[in-house]
Design an enzyme around this catalytic site. Structure first.
Site, PDB file in Angstrom:
ATOM      1  N   ARG A 409       0.836  -1.205   0.000  1.00 28.43           N
ATOM      2  CA  ARG A 409       0.000   0.000   0.000  1.00 28.43           C
ATOM      3  C   ARG A 409       0.867   1.250   0.000  1.00 28.43           C
ATOM      4  O   ARG A 409       0.586   2.205  -0.720  1.00 28.43           O
ATOM      5  CB  ARG A 409      -0.942   0.016   1.208  1.00 28.43           C
ATOM      6  CG  ARG A 409      -1.971   1.173   1.128  1.00 28.43           C
ATOM      7  CD  ARG A 409      -2.881   1.215   2.339  1.00 28.43           C
ATOM      8  NE  ARG A 409      -3.993   2.122   2.128  1.00 28.43           N
ATOM      9  CZ  ARG A 409      -3.993   3.422   2.389  1.00 28.43           C
ATOM     10  NH1 ARG A 409      -2.883   3.994   2.868  1.00 28.43           N
ATOM     11  NH2 ARG A 409      -5.053   4.169   2.166  1.00 28.43           N
ATOM     12  N   CYS A 410       1.938   1.242   0.787  1.00 28.17           N
ATOM     13  CA  CYS A 410       2.835   2.397   0.836  1.00 28.17           C
ATOM     14  C   CYS A 410       3.429   2.702  -0.537  1.00 28.17           C
ATOM     15  O   CYS A 410       3.682   3.868  -0.869  1.00 28.17           O
ATOM     16  CB  CYS A 410       3.982   2.139   1.810  1.00 28.17           C
ATOM     17  SG  CYS A 410       3.503   1.970   3.534  1.00 28.17           S
TER      18      CYS A 410
END
Length: 420
Positions: A409-410
Site C-alpha cells: 500500500r505504501c
C-alpha cells in the site's frame, strides 16, 4: 514503461477513489532509482531509512509488483515519467528548477546559480532522475568553494540530498474522491517530494482541463501524509493522527471536504502512538474486503478514535462536531460502515510473529479488488491467516523493498478505482 500521456475522456476519469477496496484501475508508482544508491550509513537517520536496499534486487522486486498489477488490468503510471512529461515548456521547467533549488537547502546565491545552470543542461527525463538521485559535490566540480559556507560544508557529500523515500508514492499526495490532498510532509527530507506531484497536477497533459479540488496544500504549517489517509467507503474516511500527521491537519481536511459538500459525511480520526514502528495508520490497519481489516494488535489498547461530522452555524459556516468514541474498534467500524466486521490480527496476535511481521508491513496490504490484495512474501504467518479468511493473495518478493519500512500500500497511489 508505457506512454503515460493518455487524456481521460472526462474529468472524473483522472481521479476517482471512493473506496479502499474497489477494483483498482489506475495507479501511480515510482521504480527505485539511483537515489537508493546514494544512501550511506551516515545518512540513514537523516533520510529516514533503517537499512540500505540493494538497488538491483529492489528494482527486480518492484518490477514484479508492477507486473502483478498490470496482469490484473491495472494501468501503471510512473511518477518519474509523469514529472518529466509535465515540464511542457521552458517556463514551467525554469520555475520547477528554481523551486526545487529553493527547497533543497542551498545556502548561497552563487551556488544556486551554478546548480540552476547544471540542471538546465539536462533533458527532462534526465533532469527528474538527477533531482531524485541528489547532486554530489563532485558532480559540480567546476564550482569553486569560495565562501565560508562552502568551506564549512565541504565534508558533506551532497549539495542536494537524494530522495530515496520516493518509491513510497502513497505519502506525498492522496486521492480522495475526485480531488487530492497535496501533503505537507513531516520532514524537509520528504516534503520536497511533493514538488513532483504539484507539477504533475498543474501541468501534465493528462490532467489539463480537469477541475481537481485540493483538500490540503503543501504550504500548510501542519503535516499530513498519505499513509494516514484511508477511504473506508464513499461516506466514511479514516485519518490517522500519528508520528507523521497532526491533529490540526485532520481538522483542515474535514473542513474543506465538508464545505465542498462532497459525499463524505464522517471522518474517523485514529490517534495511534507516535512511533517509528507504527509511523502511519496504514502500517497497522488496512482494509482487505467489505467487512475485513488487517490490524496490528499492539495498537488496539492505546488507540483512541474520534468521529468528526459537519454542522452549520447560523451564518452557514461549516463547523466540526467531534465525538470521542469509547467502544471497541469493531463496534465503531460496524456503526459507521453499517455491517458486521472482522479484524484480522497481524501475526495472529502472537507477540513475536506480530511484532516481526508488522515491522515488515504484514498489516500493509494493497487491495486491487474486494477480497483480493497484494502482500509481501516474507510475512508468511499473516499471509496464511488472510488466506484462511478467504482473502485472495498476490504475493510479491520483498527482501529489499521492505528495508525502506513500507509495504504494497505504501508503494502505490491509486488514481482511479471502481466504486465498491
Amino acid at each position: 514503461m508505457e506512454n503515460a500521456i493518455r487524456k481521460p475522456e472526462a474529468a472524473e476519469d483522472c481521479l476517482h477513489v471512493t473506496s479502499e477496496i474497489g477494483r483498482l484501475r489506475s495507479v501511480l508508482l515510482h521504480r527505485p532509482g539511483p537515489e537508493v544508491e546514494n544512501l550511506t550509513p551516515d545518512l540513514l537517520a537523516r533520510l529516514l531509512f533503517d537499512d540500505i536496499p540493494y538497488l538491483e534486487v529492489a528494482q527486480s522486486e518492484h518490477d514484479y509488483f508492477a507486473s502483478v498489477l498490470q496482469g490484473n488490468g491495472v494501468e501503471v503510471l510512473y511518477l518519474e515519467q509523469l514529472a518529466a512529461e509535465a515540464l511542457t515548456d521552458d517556463r514551467v521547467k525554469v520555475e520547477f528548477i528554481r523551486q526545487f533549488i529553493a527547497e533543497a537547502g542551498v545556502e548561497n546565491d552563487r551556488l544556486r546559480c551554478a546548480l540552476a545552470d547544471y540542471f538546465t543542461g539536462f533533458d527532462n527525463p534526465s533532469l527528474i532522475t538527477q533531482m531524485m538521485a541528489g547532486v554530489r559535490r563532485d558532480e559540480l566540480s567546476s564550482y569553486p568553494n569560495s565562501t565560508l559556507s562552502d568551506r564549512v560544508h565541504d565534508g558533506y557529500p551532497f549539495i542536494c540530498d537524494p530522495m530515496p523515500n520516493l518509491y513510497f508514492t502513497r505519502d506525498p499526495f492522496a486521492t480522495i474522491g475526485n480531488g487530492i490532498t497535496l501533503n505537507h510532509m513531516r520532514t524537509q527530507t520528504r516534503n520536497r517530494e511533493t514538488l513532483f506531484a504539484q507539477t504533475i497536477f498543474a501541468h501534465h497533459p493528462r490532467f489539463q482541463g480537469a477541475h481537481i479540488p485540493c483538500w490540503f496544500q503543501r504550504e500548510e504549517s501542519t503535516s499530513l501524509e498519505g499513509g494516514d489517509e484511508l477511504i473506508l467507503n464513499d461516506k466514511v474516511l479514516a485519518i490517522g493522527i500519528s508520528q507523521r500527521t497532526d491533529a490540526a491537519s485532520v481538522e483542515k481536511v474535514c473542513q474543506r471536504l465538508f464545505a465542498d459538500q462532497v459525499s463524505f459525511e464522517t471522518v474517523l480520526a485514529f490517534h495511534i502512538p507516535a512511533s517509528r514502528a507504527f509511523m502511519h495508520l496504514d502500517t497497522v490497519f488496512t482494509m482487505v474486503d467489505y467487512d475485513k481489516f488487517t490490524i496490528h494488535a499492539g495498537i488496539e489498547g492505546p488507540l483512541t478514535v474520534y468521529a468528526m461530522t459537519p454542522w452549520r452555524d447560523r451564518t452557514g459556516a461549516v463547523r466540526l462536531q467531534i465525538e470521542p468514541l469509547q467502544q471497541k474498534l469493531e463496534t465503531i467500524l460496524e456503526r459507521y460502515l453499517d455491517r458486521k466486521v472482522m479484524l484480522i490480527r497481524c501475526g495472529q496476535g502472537d507477540p513475536i510473529h506480530a511484532a516481526r511481521e508488522q515491522w515488515n508491513d504484514g498489516a500493509n496490504t494493497l487491495a486491487i479488488a474486494p477480497g483480493e490484495v497484494v502482500v509481501y512474501s516474507r510475512n508468511h504467518v499473516t499471509n496464511k491467516i488472510l488466506e484462511s479468511y478467504g482473502i485472495r493473495l498476490h504475493v510479491i518478493p520483498s527482501s529489499e523493498l521492505s528495508r525502506g519500512r513500507g509495504g504494497p500500500r505504501c508503494m502505490s497511489m491509486p488514481l482511479v478505482r471502481d466504486d465498491a
